[in-house]
Design an enzyme around this catalytic site. Structure first.
Site, PDB file in Angstrom:
ATOM      1  N   ASP A  22       0.849  -1.186   0.000  1.00 27.09           N
ATOM      2  CA  ASP A  22       0.000   0.000   0.000  1.00 27.09           C
ATOM      3  C   ASP A  22       0.891   1.244   0.000  1.00 27.09           C
ATOM      4  O   ASP A  22       1.427   1.653   1.032  1.00 27.09           O
ATOM      5  CB  ASP A  22      -0.912   0.000   1.227  1.00 27.09           C
ATOM      6  CG  ASP A  22      -1.917   1.153   1.206  1.00 27.09           C
ATOM      7  OD1 ASP A  22      -1.833   2.005   0.293  1.00 27.09           O
ATOM      8  OD2 ASP A  22      -2.768   1.202   2.110  1.00 27.09           O
ATOM      9  N   LEU A  23       1.035   1.859  -1.160  1.00 27.25           N
ATOM     10  CA  LEU A  23       1.906   3.020  -1.299  1.00 27.25           C
ATOM     11  C   LEU A  23       1.240   4.314  -0.842  1.00 27.25           C
ATOM     12  O   LEU A  23       1.871   5.375  -0.867  1.00 27.25           O
ATOM     13  CB  LEU A  23       2.360   3.158  -2.752  1.00 27.25           C
ATOM     14  CG  LEU A  23       3.316   2.053  -3.230  1.00 27.25           C
ATOM     15  CD1 LEU A  23       3.504   2.128  -4.736  1.00 27.25           C
ATOM     16  CD2 LEU A  23       4.663   2.167  -2.521  1.00 27.25           C
ATOM     17  N   LYS A  24      -0.008   4.222  -0.405  1.00 25.67           N
ATOM     18  CA  LYS A  24      -0.663   5.403   0.143  1.00 25.67           C
ATOM     19  C   LYS A  24      -0.385   5.565   1.632  1.00 25.67           C
ATOM     20  O   LYS A  24      -0.749   6.579   2.230  1.00 25.67           O
ATOM     21  CB  LYS A  24      -2.172   5.324  -0.121  1.00 25.67           C
ATOM     22  CG  LYS A  24      -2.517   5.421  -1.606  1.00 25.67           C
ATOM     23  CD  LYS A  24      -4.014   5.360  -1.832  1.00 25.67           C
ATOM     24  CE  LYS A  24      -4.330   5.445  -3.329  1.00 25.67           C
ATOM     25  NZ  LYS A  24      -5.776   5.353  -3.603  1.00 25.67           N
ATOM     26  N   GLY A  80      -6.313   7.674 -22.222  1.00 21.43           N
ATOM     27  CA  GLY A  80      -6.290   7.139 -23.577  1.00 21.43           C
ATOM     28  C   GLY A  80      -6.077   5.641 -23.586  1.00 21.43           C
ATOM     29  O   GLY A  80      -5.661   5.050 -22.594  1.00 21.43           O
ATOM     30  N   HIS A  81      -6.397   5.048 -24.718  1.00 23.90           N
ATOM     31  CA  HIS A  81      -6.107   3.649 -24.973  1.00 23.90           C
ATOM     32  C   HIS A  81      -5.514   3.540 -26.365  1.00 23.90           C
ATOM     33  O   HIS A  81      -5.370   4.532 -27.088  1.00 23.90           O
ATOM     34  CB  HIS A  81      -7.364   2.787 -24.829  1.00 23.90           C
ATOM     35  CG  HIS A  81      -7.746   2.517 -23.407  1.00 23.90           C
ATOM     36  ND1 HIS A  81      -6.954   1.781 -22.553  1.00 23.90           N
ATOM     37  CD2 HIS A  81      -8.839   2.889 -22.691  1.00 23.90           C
ATOM     38  CE1 HIS A  81      -7.541   1.697 -21.362  1.00 23.90           C
ATOM     39  NE2 HIS A  81      -8.676   2.376 -21.418  1.00 23.90           N
ATOM     40  N   ASP A  82      -5.173   2.325 -26.729  1.00 28.92           N
ATOM     41  CA  ASP A  82      -4.436   2.079 -27.964  1.00 28.92           C
ATOM     42  C   ASP A  82      -5.044   2.801 -29.165  1.00 28.92           C
ATOM     43  O   ASP A  82      -4.333   3.450 -29.938  1.00 28.92           O
ATOM     44  CB  ASP A  82      -4.399   0.569 -28.213  1.00 28.92           C
ATOM     45  CG  ASP A  82      -3.427   0.182 -29.300  1.00 28.92           C
ATOM     46  OD1 ASP A  82      -2.241  -0.015 -29.000  1.00 28.92           O
ATOM     47  OD2 ASP A  82      -3.848   0.095 -30.472  1.00 28.92           O
ATOM     48  N   ASP A  97       0.119  -0.008 -27.648  1.00 30.27           N
ATOM     49  CA  ASP A  97       0.516  -0.625 -26.386  1.00 30.27           C
ATOM     50  C   ASP A  97       1.796  -1.436 -26.528  1.00 30.27           C
ATOM     51  O   ASP A  97       2.690  -1.370 -25.677  1.00 30.27           O
ATOM     52  CB  ASP A  97      -0.592  -1.557 -25.887  1.00 30.27           C
ATOM     53  CG  ASP A  97      -1.799  -0.807 -25.341  1.00 30.27           C
ATOM     54  OD1 ASP A  97      -1.721   0.430 -25.206  1.00 30.27           O
ATOM     55  OD2 ASP A  97      -2.809  -1.453 -25.059  1.00 30.27           O
TER      56      ASP A  97
END
Length: 387
Positions: free
Chosen positions: A72-74, A137-139, A168
């Site tokens: 958990d990096l939070k 965004g996506h590919d 990608d």
């Protein structure tokens, strides 16, 4: 036996879904110790993402040979653990939106202050700067912006959506690997790492070579389906057989075109190897008529021993059984699931699946013990739900 090429390289992988994990798959297959760091909640979305592809999830196919740490990096304690790992790591790869890792306190500047030789790669759709840097965004979006999507498809039709994530995989996977491996070589020689900023849109744009040639020569692109590689030249394209299958014709050189014409008993077509425009379309229609006269199996038998770049268009299930693919060892099984083997053959490096795709957090305790944490410290982190 020689060690694997990247043995001794440790990679902290913060990426999710497809581009980054596919890049770290290559690093892992080459021998790097890839630690897949996932949050303690959903983890990598690819574990549960509905794909419509049946019971096998693509997570299984691109995360072999990696270890998983849930973190958990939070929480400050999670950041502390990450920085402890980063202090001795060689590579960090992340795919968050720009600025997220800095807000978490684990960005390049923070890590490089502890570990000057770190290679830190960020994979995003649009890069770390520019007016689109914050956009989702996506590919398909990346292909649209760089001008490639406009060129894919047949004349008079809409742009075709490829069943292959060009942005990608060309961008987020292969371009990132080039940058990371170059930076590793430099870091080993100089002792100083690098920040590698990979934008998937940039990567596709930088490889859209033939449309660029057309623009430079004509001032504008050809209409979709009219360029020499997209339908404008009869010697390069796909042709339907009588039973609804297809053949790929790539007889671009004059010698191959002439051999094709002889094989289909159409010597009258020999002068038109490089025909374009209206004449090219006329010759294409002639070829369409010829190929439509026989079945897929019949044409396969005809061209099996004719070396003129005319080959069957296989379904993937056929490719998985193709003699050339199998001879190259390109299909492997991991836990009963077929996967692609690495596409490079390196001397004295037999491919080995050392680990199947890990369960979330499967190796957390092992990794933390290797980092020097005591059993009590690990237990405390688990109590705090940091791991």
């Amino acid at each position: 036996m020689r060690s694997l090429p990247l043995a001794g390289i440790r990679v902290l992988d913060l990426t999710r879904l497809l581009p980054g994990p596919f890049a770290t798959l290559h690093l892992a297959d080459l021998g790097a110790d890839v630690i897949k760091i996932e949050d303690t909640g959903a983890g990598d979305y690819a574990r549960t993402a509905g794909s419509g592809h049946g019971v096998i999830n693509y997570f299984q196919l691109i995360n072999r040979n990696k270890r998983s740490l849930s973190l958990d990096l939070k929480q400050a304690a999670g950041v502390e653990v990450f920085m402890r790992l980063a202090a001795s790591a060689d590579v960090i790869i992340e795919s968050f939106r720009p600025g997220v890792v800095d807000k978490l306190g684990i960005g390049y500047a923070a890590v490089a202050a502890l570990n000057p030789r770190i290679v830190y790669c960020a994979i995003t759709g649009y890069g770390q700067d520019g007016p689109y840097r914050e956009r989702a965004g996506h590919d398909l979006n990346y292909l649209g912006y760089c001008g490639l999507l406009d060129q894919i498809g047949v004349a008079g039709g809409a742009p075709a959506v490829p069943n292959f994530q060009i942005g990608d995989l060309l961008g987020g996977t292969m371009t990132a690997l080039v940058g990371v491996l170059a930076a590793i070589v430099d870091a080993r020689a100089s002792g100083h790492g690098r920040y590698v900023d990979v934008a998937m849109t940039d990567a596709v744009f930088a490889h859209t070579l033939f449309p660029l040639l057309t623009v430079l020569g004509r001032g504008h692109v050809q209409e979709r389906g009219a360029d020499v590689l997209s339908g404008g030249m009869p010697g390069y394209g796909v042709y339907a057989t009588s039973d609804g299958r297809y053949f790929a014709v790539s007889a671009m050189e004059a010698k191959f075109w002439q051999m094709l014409c002889e094989t289909i008993d159409r010597p009258d077509l020999r002068p038109f190897a490089f025909a374009t425009g209206a004449e090219g379309q006329r010759i294409r229609r002639e070829l369409e008529t010829v190929f439509a006269q026989r079945t897929f199996a019949a044409w396969t038998a005809v061209f099996e021993h004719v070396d003129c770049c005319v080959t069957p268009v296989l379904h993937l299930e056929e490719s998985l059984e193709n003699e050339q693919i199998l001879a190259r060892g390109m299909v492997v099984e991991v836990d009963g699931v077929k996967q692609f083997a690495p596409p490079y053959k390196i001397s004295e490096m037999p491919f080995e699946v050392r680990l199947p795709a890990p369960a979330a957090g499967e190796h957390s305790e092992d990794i933390l013990r290797e980092a020097g944490l005591s059993a009590d410290e690990i237990a405390r982190l688990r109590t705090l739900k940091v791991i």
